[in-house]
Design an enzyme around this catalytic site. Structure first.
Site, PDB file in Angstrom:
ATOM      1  N   GLY A 184      -3.732  13.476  -0.906  1.00  0.00           N
ATOM      2  CA  GLY A 184      -5.203  13.019  -0.965  1.00  0.00           C
ATOM      3  C   GLY A 184      -5.976  13.724  -0.113  1.00  0.00           C
ATOM      4  O   GLY A 184      -6.900  13.283   0.715  1.00  0.00           O
ATOM      5  N   ALA A 185      -5.506  14.998   0.193  1.00  0.00           N
ATOM      6  CA  ALA A 185      -6.066  15.674   1.368  1.00  0.00           C
ATOM      7  C   ALA A 185      -7.616  15.932   1.287  1.00  0.00           C
ATOM      8  O   ALA A 185      -8.125  16.529   2.207  1.00  0.00           O
ATOM      9  CB  ALA A 185      -5.110  17.068   1.399  1.00  0.00           C
ATOM     10  N   ALA A 186      -8.045  16.036   0.160  1.00  0.00           N
ATOM     11  CA  ALA A 186      -9.356  16.251   0.008  1.00  0.00           C
ATOM     12  C   ALA A 186     -10.266  15.085   0.006  1.00  0.00           C
ATOM     13  O   ALA A 186     -11.415  14.929  -0.090  1.00  0.00           O
ATOM     14  CB  ALA A 186      -9.746  17.016  -1.286  1.00  0.00           C
ATOM     15  N   GLN A 194     -11.594  11.168   1.676  1.00  0.00           N
ATOM     16  CA  GLN A 194     -12.440  10.972   3.094  1.00  0.00           C
ATOM     17  C   GLN A 194     -11.439  10.682   4.287  1.00  0.00           C
ATOM     18  O   GLN A 194     -11.613  11.023   5.516  1.00  0.00           O
ATOM     19  CB  GLN A 194     -13.436   9.962   2.757  1.00  0.00           C
ATOM     20  N   ILE A 195     -10.073  10.056   4.044  1.00  0.00           N
ATOM     21  CA  ILE A 195      -9.438   9.991   5.252  1.00  0.00           C
ATOM     22  C   ILE A 195      -8.651  11.302   5.153  1.00  0.00           C
ATOM     23  O   ILE A 195      -8.620  11.384   6.532  1.00  0.00           O
ATOM     24  CB  ILE A 195      -8.306   8.822   4.670  1.00  0.00           C
ATOM     25  N   GLY A 196      -8.536  11.853   4.314  1.00  0.00           N
ATOM     26  CA  GLY A 196      -7.738  13.366   4.618  1.00  0.00           C
ATOM     27  C   GLY A 196      -8.621  14.171   5.514  1.00  0.00           C
ATOM     28  O   GLY A 196      -8.150  14.758   6.324  1.00  0.00           O
ATOM     29  N   ASN A 199      -0.664   3.276  -9.985  1.00  0.00           N
ATOM     30  CA  ASN A 199      -0.161   3.863  -8.767  1.00  0.00           C
ATOM     31  C   ASN A 199       1.547   4.167  -8.670  1.00  0.00           C
ATOM     32  O   ASN A 199       1.768   4.999  -8.046  1.00  0.00           O
ATOM     33  CB  ASN A 199      -0.475   2.856  -7.769  1.00  0.00           C
ATOM     34  N   ASP A 212      -5.110  -2.612  10.600  1.00  0.00           N
ATOM     35  CA  ASP A 212      -5.323  -4.076  10.923  1.00  0.00           C
ATOM     36  C   ASP A 212      -4.921  -4.726  12.426  1.00  0.00           C
ATOM     37  O   ASP A 212      -5.504  -5.480  13.024  1.00  0.00           O
ATOM     38  CB  ASP A 212      -4.375  -4.932   9.816  1.00  0.00           C
ATOM     39  N   HIS A 232      -0.616  -5.573   3.450  1.00  0.00           N
ATOM     40  CA  HIS A 232      -1.918  -5.041   3.824  1.00  0.00           C
ATOM     41  C   HIS A 232      -3.198  -5.413   2.760  1.00  0.00           C
ATOM     42  O   HIS A 232      -3.413  -4.663   1.906  1.00  0.00           O
ATOM     43  CB  HIS A 232      -2.006  -3.524   4.057  1.00  0.00           C
TER      44      HIS A 232
HETATM   45  P1  NAX Z   1     -10.830   9.031  -1.246  1.00  0.00           P
HETATM   46  O1  NAX Z   1     -11.010   8.587  -2.874  1.00  0.00           O
HETATM   47  O2  NAX Z   1     -11.672   9.659  -0.565  1.00  0.00           O
HETATM   48  O3  NAX Z   1      -9.471   9.929  -1.458  1.00  0.00           O
HETATM   49  C1  NAX Z   1      -8.446  10.120  -2.202  1.00  0.00           C
HETATM   50  C2  NAX Z   1      -7.801  11.373  -2.368  1.00  0.00           C
HETATM   51  O4  NAX Z   1      -6.577  11.298  -3.179  1.00  0.00           O
HETATM   52  C3  NAX Z   1      -8.803  12.104  -3.471  1.00  0.00           C
HETATM   53  O5  NAX Z   1      -9.073  13.546  -3.054  1.00  0.00           O
HETATM   54  C4  NAX Z   1      -8.089  12.278  -4.842  1.00  0.00           C
HETATM   55  O6  NAX Z   1      -8.179  13.386  -5.557  1.00  0.00           O
HETATM   56  C5  NAX Z   1      -6.671  12.130  -4.020  1.00  0.00           C
HETATM   57  N1  NAX Z   1      -5.456  11.817  -5.074  1.00  0.00           N
HETATM   58  C6  NAX Z   1      -5.447  11.109  -6.069  1.00  0.00           C
HETATM   59  N2  NAX Z   1      -4.438  10.834  -6.797  1.00  0.00           N
HETATM   60  C7  NAX Z   1      -3.428  11.938  -6.022  1.00  0.00           C
HETATM   61  C8  NAX Z   1      -2.173  12.115  -6.455  1.00  0.00           C
HETATM   62  N3  NAX Z   1      -1.559  11.692  -7.275  1.00  0.00           N
HETATM   63  N4  NAX Z   1      -1.644  13.219  -5.414  1.00  0.00           N
HETATM   64  C9  NAX Z   1      -2.398  13.709  -4.346  1.00  0.00           C
HETATM   65  N5  NAX Z   1      -3.763  13.315  -4.251  1.00  0.00           N
HETATM   66  C10 NAX Z   1      -4.392  12.397  -4.921  1.00  0.00           C
HETATM   67  O7  NAX Z   1      -9.990   7.763  -0.590  1.00  0.00           O
HETATM   68  P2  NAX Z   1      -9.607   7.542   0.764  1.00  0.00           P
HETATM   69  O8  NAX Z   1     -11.087   6.855   1.260  1.00  0.00           O
HETATM   70  O9  NAX Z   1      -9.323   8.637   1.524  1.00  0.00           O
HETATM   71  O10 NAX Z   1      -8.624   6.312   0.737  1.00  0.00           O
HETATM   72  C11 NAX Z   1      -7.323   6.775   0.207  1.00  0.00           C
HETATM   73  C12 NAX Z   1      -6.452   5.519   0.372  1.00  0.00           C
HETATM   74  O11 NAX Z   1      -6.225   4.913   1.471  1.00  0.00           O
HETATM   75  C13 NAX Z   1      -7.183   4.429  -0.903  1.00  0.00           C
HETATM   76  O12 NAX Z   1      -6.022   3.944  -1.742  1.00  0.00           O
HETATM   77  C14 NAX Z   1      -7.630   3.311   0.036  1.00  0.00           C
HETATM   78  O13 NAX Z   1      -7.699   2.158  -0.506  1.00  0.00           O
HETATM   79  C15 NAX Z   1      -6.464   3.502   1.218  1.00  0.00           C
HETATM   80  N6  NAX Z   1      -6.842   2.778   2.517  1.00  0.00           N
HETATM   81  C16 NAX Z   1      -5.850   2.111   3.200  1.00  0.00           C
HETATM   82  C17 NAX Z   1      -5.964   1.535   4.402  1.00  0.00           C
HETATM   83  C18 NAX Z   1      -4.785   0.926   5.123  1.00  0.00           C
HETATM   84  O14 NAX Z   1      -5.034   0.416   6.165  1.00  0.00           O
HETATM   85  N7  NAX Z   1      -3.682   1.005   4.540  1.00  0.00           N
HETATM   86  C19 NAX Z   1      -7.289   1.586   5.115  1.00  0.00           C
HETATM   87  C20 NAX Z   1      -8.168   2.492   4.617  1.00  0.00           C
HETATM   88  C21 NAX Z   1      -8.130   2.705   2.907  1.00  0.00           C
HETATM   89  O15 NAX Z   1      -8.894   1.744   2.254  1.00  0.00           O
END
Ligand code: NAX
Length: 324
Positions: A7-9, A11-13, A101, A155, A183
């Site tokens: 998920g490098a592209a 927003q967390i990435g 997932n 958390d 979580h």
């Molecule tokens: P984004 O939607 O901005 O980014 C996710 C990225 O993952 C996208 O670029 C997408 O193309 C990529 N992706 C999707 N499927 C993939 C795969 N099979 N292989 C590689 N890349 C793939 O989401 P973002 O805000 O970065 O959040 C990412 C995840 O973190 C979400 O599932 C979100 O719910 C989860 N979170 C978890 C948290 C925690 O405390 N455990 C808190 C923050 C966040 O909500």
């Protein structure tokens, strides 16, 4: 060290990669090679992030590779941060979410099994994080399940600040706070063992109504509060927590304190063996340990059991989908 980020592209990435490359994940002496995994539609944006990483001229960044194939991305990985996941969209049932997932975390578990380094450490951030970690672990039979963890450090950090603010203290005054369970909104942020400046937190903040009515719901629903305010989900704070989690895992936790992480249960505290649940944990020698022998009061027992029951339901659901 090879660090794979999925998920490098996203927003967390975008918040995470620069911190890894600057040395904040593995320390100022450890050169890092980044291996970025995206879906094909995300590769171009990942390439853009890589251009920016190059433009930082980080002394510790020894290279960046971008993949849309999990087997290649996890080959030789020492640390794997599984951030990319399928978000829940309108009209999606829970089974659909778990199934989507499963389609991501099953092949990623297989790829980790096939080619990751002997010392692989996996942190799942993508939601539902605990159950995604369980799916990945169950498809990596040659990797100890203890190497698969899910993130509840955000958390934990949220709880630290809420408690410090209430007590008029600093976060550094607080020790032994814990997040239990999933979580999700059922998680249990527990102050019953915490100390503030060496005194029991329950004495300093003698206000159970605040604990039940404000503290616990605010921590558990902080993600929604961020979305309402920012128009987007937590990103930099999630990246920060991922850095904290891996840093504690690699470097250990301070003597006399602990942190929170979702790790595989050994049956402690009535959490069924094999579930990936958040616990109060210490880390030493690159291994997590569940803090033993804590007294669990009746209120805590109910909260822990409720969150663990949800984890059990998620496990049963993915099992019935053939994902375990
Ligand atoms: P984004 O939607 O901005 O980014 C996710 C990225 O993952 C996208 O670029 C997408 O193309 C990529 N992706 C999707 N499927 C993939 C795969 N099979 N292989 C590689 N890349 C793939 O989401 P973002 O805000 O970065 O959040 C990412 C995840 O973190 C979400 O599932 C979100 O719910 C989860 N979170 C978890 C948290 C925690 O405390 N455990 C808190 C923050 C966040 O909500």
């Amino acid at each position: 060290m090879n660090v794979t980020v999925t998920g490098a592209a996203g927003q967390i990435g975008y918040a995470l990669l620069f911190r890894i490359a600057s040395g904040q994940l593995l320390g100022a002496q450890t050169p890092v090679r980044l291996k970025l995994l995206e879906i094909p539609q995300g590769v171009k944006a990942a390439e853009g992030v890589a251009l920016e990483l190059e433009d930082c001229a980080f002394p510790l960044l020894s290279g960046i590779d971008i993949f849309d194939d999990a087997t290649a991305a996890f080959d030789g990985a020492n640390v794997a941060l599984l951030v990319g996941a399928r978000p829940r969209t309108a009209g999606m049932e829970r089974g659909d979410l778990l199934s989507a997932n499963g389609g991501i975390f099953k092949p990623q578990g297989e790829a980790i099994n096939a080619g990751a380094a002997e010392d692989i450490k996996v942190l799942v951030v993508g939601n539902p994080a605990n159950t995604n970690a369980l799916i990945a672990a169950s498809h990596a039979p040659d990797v100890p399940t203890s190497r698969f963890t899910a993130m509840t450090r955000l958390d934990h950090n949220r709880a630290l600040t809420q408690l410090a603010t209430k007590a008029g203290a600093s976060v550094t005054d607080i020790q032994r706070l814990a997040i239990w369970g999933n979580h999700s909104a059922t998680q249990y942020p527990d102050i019953t063992h915490a100390t503030i400046g060496g005194r029991p937190a329950t004495e300093v903040v003698d206000d159970q109504a605040w604990v039940e009515g404000e503290f616990i719901p605010r921590v558990a629903k902080r993600g929604a509060e961020i979305i309402a305010a920012r128009g987007a989900s937590s990103a930099a704070s999630a990246a920060n927590a991922a850095v904290d989690h891996v840093h504690s895992w690699v470097n250990g936790t301070p003597e006399g304190d602990w942190t929170s992480a979702a790790i595989v249960s050994d049956g402690s505290y009535g959490v069924p063996e094999g579930l990936i649940s958040s616990f109060p944990v210490t880390s030493s020698g690159g291994e997590w340990h569940i803090v033993p022998d804590l007294e669990i009061d009746e209120f805590s027992r109910g909260r822990i059991d409720a969150s663990v029951a949800e984890l059990g339901e998620e496990r049963d659901a993915v099992r019935s989908l053939g994902l375990l």
